[in-house]
Design a protein around this motif. Structure first.
Motif, short mmCIF file in Angstrom:
data_model
loop_
_atom_site.label_atom_id
_atom_site.label_comp_id
_atom_site.label_asym_id
_atom_site.label_seq_id
_atom_site.Cartn_x
_atom_site.Cartn_y
_atom_site.Cartn_z
N GLN A 69 0.86 -1.19 0.00
CA GLN A 69 0.00 0.00 0.00
C GLN A 69 0.89 1.23 0.00
O GLN A 69 1.86 1.32 0.76
N ILE A 70 0.55 2.20 -0.83
CA ILE A 70 1.45 3.33 -1.05
C ILE A 70 1.70 4.13 0.23
O ILE A 70 2.76 4.74 0.39
N ILE A 71 0.77 4.10 1.15
CA ILE A 71 0.92 4.88 2.38
C ILE A 71 2.13 4.43 3.20
O ILE A 71 2.73 5.22 3.95
N PRO A 77 7.29 4.62 1.82
CA PRO A 77 8.55 5.22 2.29
C PRO A 77 9.20 4.40 3.41
O PRO A 77 10.43 4.21 3.41
N ILE A 78 8.38 3.92 4.35
CA ILE A 78 8.93 3.10 5.44
C ILE A 78 9.39 1.76 4.90
O ILE A 78 10.46 1.26 5.27
N PHE A 79 8.59 1.19 4.00
CA PHE A 79 8.93 -0.14 3.45
C PHE A 79 10.27 -0.13 2.76
O PHE A 79 11.10 -1.03 2.98
N VAL A 80 10.54 0.85 1.89
CA VAL A 80 11.80 0.85 1.15
C VAL A 80 12.98 1.02 2.11
O VAL A 80 14.07 0.46 1.87
N VAL A 116 3.18 -1.52 -6.18
CA VAL A 116 2.71 -0.46 -5.28
C VAL A 116 1.28 -0.07 -5.67
O VAL A 116 1.02 0.34 -6.80
N GLU A 117 0.37 -0.21 -4.71
CA GLU A 117 -1.04 0.11 -4.94
C GLU A 117 -1.36 1.48 -4.35
O GLU A 117 -1.14 1.72 -3.16
N ASN A 118 -1.89 2.39 -5.18
CA ASN A 118 -2.20 3.72 -4.68
C ASN A 118 -3.58 3.75 -4.02
O ASN A 118 -4.27 2.73 -3.95
#
Length: 203
Positions: free
Chosen positions: A137-139, A142-145, A170-172
Protein backbone atom coordinates in the motif's frame (compact mmCIF):
# COMPACT_ATOMS: atom_id res chain seq x y z
CA UNK A 1 19.48 -13.41 -20.75
CA UNK A 2 19.57 -15.37 -17.51
CA UNK A 3 20.44 -19.00 -18.10
CA UNK A 4 19.15 -21.60 -15.69
CA UNK A 5 19.84 -25.28 -15.34
CA UNK A 6 17.01 -27.07 -13.56
CA UNK A 7 17.54 -30.58 -12.24
CA UNK A 8 14.51 -32.29 -10.75
CA UNK A 9 15.49 -35.72 -9.54
CA UNK A 10 12.87 -38.31 -10.57
CA UNK A 11 14.80 -41.57 -10.56
CA UNK A 12 12.27 -43.11 -8.19
CA UNK A 13 8.96 -42.15 -6.63
CA UNK A 14 10.64 -41.35 -3.35
CA UNK A 15 12.87 -38.83 -5.11
CA UNK A 16 9.86 -36.53 -5.53
CA UNK A 17 10.28 -35.80 -1.84
CA UNK A 18 14.05 -36.13 -1.91
CA UNK A 19 14.60 -33.22 0.38
CA UNK A 20 11.98 -32.54 3.02
CA UNK A 21 12.76 -29.71 5.38
CA UNK A 22 10.69 -27.79 7.83
CA UNK A 23 9.80 -24.12 7.92
CA UNK A 24 8.37 -22.61 11.07
CA UNK A 25 5.86 -19.80 10.74
CA UNK A 26 6.59 -17.72 13.83
CA UNK A 27 3.08 -16.28 13.90
CA UNK A 28 1.41 -19.63 14.66
CA UNK A 29 4.39 -21.93 15.23
CA UNK A 30 2.76 -24.21 12.69
CA UNK A 31 5.04 -26.45 10.65
CA UNK A 32 4.83 -26.56 6.88
CA UNK A 33 6.86 -28.88 4.71
CA UNK A 34 8.77 -28.20 1.54
CA UNK A 35 8.22 -31.08 -0.87
CA UNK A 36 9.87 -29.42 -3.83
CA UNK A 37 13.56 -29.88 -4.44
CA UNK A 38 15.02 -27.91 -7.29
CA UNK A 39 18.66 -27.27 -7.91
CA UNK A 40 19.37 -24.08 -9.76
CA UNK A 41 22.79 -22.97 -10.86
CA UNK A 42 23.26 -19.44 -12.14
CA UNK A 43 26.45 -18.08 -13.57
CA UNK A 44 27.08 -14.40 -12.92
CA UNK A 45 28.74 -14.21 -16.34
CA UNK A 46 25.38 -15.00 -17.99
CA UNK A 47 23.26 -12.39 -16.23
CA UNK A 48 21.79 -9.50 -18.16
CA UNK A 49 20.13 -6.88 -15.98
CA UNK A 50 16.34 -6.69 -16.01
CA UNK A 51 14.68 -3.43 -15.01
CA UNK A 52 10.97 -3.05 -15.80
CA UNK A 53 8.44 -0.44 -14.71
CA UNK A 54 4.85 -1.19 -15.68
CA UNK A 55 1.20 -1.08 -14.63
CA UNK A 56 -0.30 -4.16 -13.00
CA UNK A 57 -3.81 -5.61 -12.69
CA UNK A 58 -3.03 -7.05 -9.25
CA UNK A 59 -4.63 -5.37 -6.22
CA UNK A 60 -4.87 -6.19 -2.53
CA UNK A 61 -8.65 -6.18 -2.76
CA UNK A 62 -8.63 -8.76 -5.55
CA UNK A 63 -6.07 -10.91 -3.74
CA UNK A 64 -8.20 -10.91 -0.60
CA UNK A 65 -11.37 -11.70 -2.55
CA UNK A 66 -9.65 -14.61 -4.29
CA UNK A 67 -8.07 -16.02 -1.12
CA UNK A 68 -9.52 -18.84 1.00
CA UNK A 69 -11.52 -17.53 3.97
CA UNK A 70 -8.80 -18.50 6.46
CA UNK A 71 -6.15 -16.54 4.56
CA UNK A 72 -8.42 -13.60 3.71
CA UNK A 73 -9.00 -13.00 7.42
CA UNK A 74 -5.24 -12.55 7.96
CA UNK A 75 -4.80 -10.26 4.96
CA UNK A 76 -7.54 -7.70 5.60
CA UNK A 77 -5.49 -5.29 7.70
CA UNK A 78 -2.10 -5.87 6.06
CA UNK A 79 -0.13 -3.11 4.37
CA UNK A 80 2.31 -5.45 2.62
CA UNK A 81 1.71 -8.94 1.23
CA UNK A 82 4.49 -11.21 -0.03
CA UNK A 83 3.38 -13.05 -3.16
CA UNK A 84 4.68 -16.32 -4.63
CA UNK A 85 8.05 -16.22 -6.37
CA UNK A 86 8.49 -15.18 -10.01
CA UNK A 87 6.91 -17.68 -12.38
CA UNK A 88 5.16 -19.76 -9.71
CA UNK A 89 1.64 -19.78 -8.30
CA UNK A 90 2.39 -21.27 -4.90
CA UNK A 91 6.15 -21.42 -4.23
CA UNK A 92 8.19 -18.96 -2.18
CA UNK A 93 11.91 -18.36 -2.15
CA UNK A 94 13.91 -19.81 0.71
CA UNK A 95 14.23 -17.11 3.37
CA UNK A 96 10.76 -15.62 2.80
CA UNK A 97 9.81 -16.26 6.43
CA UNK A 98 12.95 -14.42 7.58
CA UNK A 99 12.01 -11.49 5.35
CA UNK A 100 8.47 -11.50 6.77
CA UNK A 101 9.76 -11.50 10.34
CA UNK A 102 12.14 -8.61 9.61
CA UNK A 103 9.35 -6.52 8.09
CA UNK A 104 7.02 -7.10 11.04
CA UNK A 105 9.78 -6.48 13.58
CA UNK A 106 10.44 -3.11 11.95
CA UNK A 107 6.93 -1.71 11.90
CA UNK A 108 5.58 -3.12 8.62
CA UNK A 109 2.27 -4.97 8.97
CA UNK A 110 3.00 -7.79 6.53
CA UNK A 111 1.82 -11.30 5.69
CA UNK A 112 2.54 -14.08 3.18
CA UNK A 113 -0.12 -14.94 0.61
CA UNK A 114 -0.44 -18.52 1.82
CA UNK A 115 -1.86 -20.47 4.73
CA UNK A 116 0.51 -22.41 6.96
CA UNK A 117 -0.52 -25.68 5.32
CA UNK A 118 -0.07 -24.34 1.78
CA UNK A 119 3.25 -22.58 2.29
CA UNK A 120 6.05 -24.21 0.26
CA UNK A 121 9.54 -23.00 -0.55
CA UNK A 122 11.54 -23.13 -3.75
CA UNK A 123 15.08 -23.87 -2.70
CA UNK A 124 17.75 -22.12 -4.71
CA UNK A 125 21.43 -22.96 -4.72
CA UNK A 126 24.11 -20.30 -5.00
CA UNK A 127 24.84 -16.95 -3.43
CA UNK A 128 22.24 -14.93 -5.31
CA UNK A 129 19.62 -12.99 -3.34
CA UNK A 130 16.01 -13.76 -4.24
CA UNK A 131 13.67 -11.52 -2.24
CA UNK A 132 10.48 -12.22 -4.15
CA UNK A 133 7.39 -10.18 -5.01
CA UNK A 134 5.72 -7.67 -2.69
CA UNK A 135 2.45 -5.79 -3.05
CA UNK A 136 2.56 -2.63 -0.95
CA UNK A 137 0.00 0.00 0.00
CA UNK A 138 1.45 3.33 -1.05
CA UNK A 139 0.92 4.88 2.38
CA UNK A 140 3.66 2.65 3.86
CA UNK A 141 5.99 2.73 0.84
CA UNK A 142 8.55 5.22 2.29
CA UNK A 143 8.93 3.10 5.44
CA UNK A 144 8.93 -0.14 3.45
CA UNK A 145 11.80 0.85 1.15
CA UNK A 146 13.87 1.92 4.16
CA UNK A 147 13.22 -1.38 5.94
CA UNK A 148 13.94 -3.46 2.85
CA UNK A 149 17.14 -1.52 2.23
CA UNK A 150 18.18 -2.20 5.82
CA UNK A 151 17.41 -5.90 5.33
CA UNK A 152 19.51 -6.06 2.18
CA UNK A 153 22.51 -4.05 3.31
CA UNK A 154 22.56 -4.54 7.10
CA UNK A 155 20.78 -7.83 7.83
CA UNK A 156 22.01 -10.07 5.02
CA UNK A 157 24.98 -7.79 4.24
CA UNK A 158 24.67 -7.87 0.46
CA UNK A 159 27.75 -6.78 -1.46
CA UNK A 160 27.70 -4.45 -4.45
CA UNK A 161 28.55 -7.24 -6.91
CA UNK A 162 25.96 -9.70 -5.55
CA UNK A 163 23.03 -10.56 -7.79
CA UNK A 164 19.56 -9.68 -6.48
CA UNK A 165 16.01 -10.20 -7.70
CA UNK A 166 12.82 -8.55 -6.44
CA UNK A 167 9.53 -7.09 -7.62
CA UNK A 168 7.72 -4.23 -5.90
CA UNK A 169 4.04 -3.71 -6.71
CA UNK A 170 2.71 -0.46 -5.28
CA UNK A 171 -1.04 0.11 -4.94
CA UNK A 172 -2.20 3.72 -4.68
CA UNK A 173 -5.22 5.01 -2.76
CA UNK A 174 -7.46 4.53 -5.83
CA UNK A 175 -6.56 0.85 -6.13
CA UNK A 176 -4.28 1.30 -9.16
CA UNK A 177 -1.08 -0.75 -9.04
CA UNK A 178 2.30 0.03 -10.60
CA UNK A 179 5.20 -2.41 -10.49
CA UNK A 180 8.99 -2.32 -10.58
CA UNK A 181 10.91 -5.50 -11.33
CA UNK A 182 14.67 -5.70 -10.94
CA UNK A 183 17.20 -8.48 -11.45
CA UNK A 184 20.84 -7.54 -11.48
CA UNK A 185 23.73 -6.31 -9.35
CA UNK A 186 23.05 -4.86 -5.91
CA UNK A 187 25.09 -1.80 -6.90
CA UNK A 188 22.37 -0.95 -9.45
CA UNK A 189 19.39 -1.66 -7.19
CA UNK A 190 18.94 1.96 -6.18
CA UNK A 191 17.33 2.86 -9.50
CA UNK A 192 14.58 0.32 -8.83
CA UNK A 193 14.07 1.73 -5.33
CA UNK A 194 13.93 5.27 -6.76
CA UNK A 195 11.39 4.16 -9.37
CA UNK A 196 9.17 2.71 -6.65
CA UNK A 197 9.48 5.91 -4.59
CA UNK A 198 8.42 7.83 -7.70
CA UNK A 199 4.98 6.27 -7.50
CA UNK A 200 4.33 8.47 -4.47
CA UNK A 201 4.63 11.54 -6.70
CA UNK A 202 2.03 10.10 -9.08
CA UNK A 203 -0.55 9.46 -6.35
Amino acid sequence: MINYWFRLWLSSKSDLCLKITQSINTKTLAVSYKFYYWEIEMSAMDIEEIFIVEDSEVSLKKLINDAPAELAAFLKDKSVVILPSHGHDDLYYTGTLDTLDFLNENGINAEIYATDDDYKELELRGADIWLGTFIIQIIVLPIFVNVVSSYIYDKIKAKSDDNISLKLMVENKDGKTSAVEFRGKVENLEKAIDAAKGFCNED
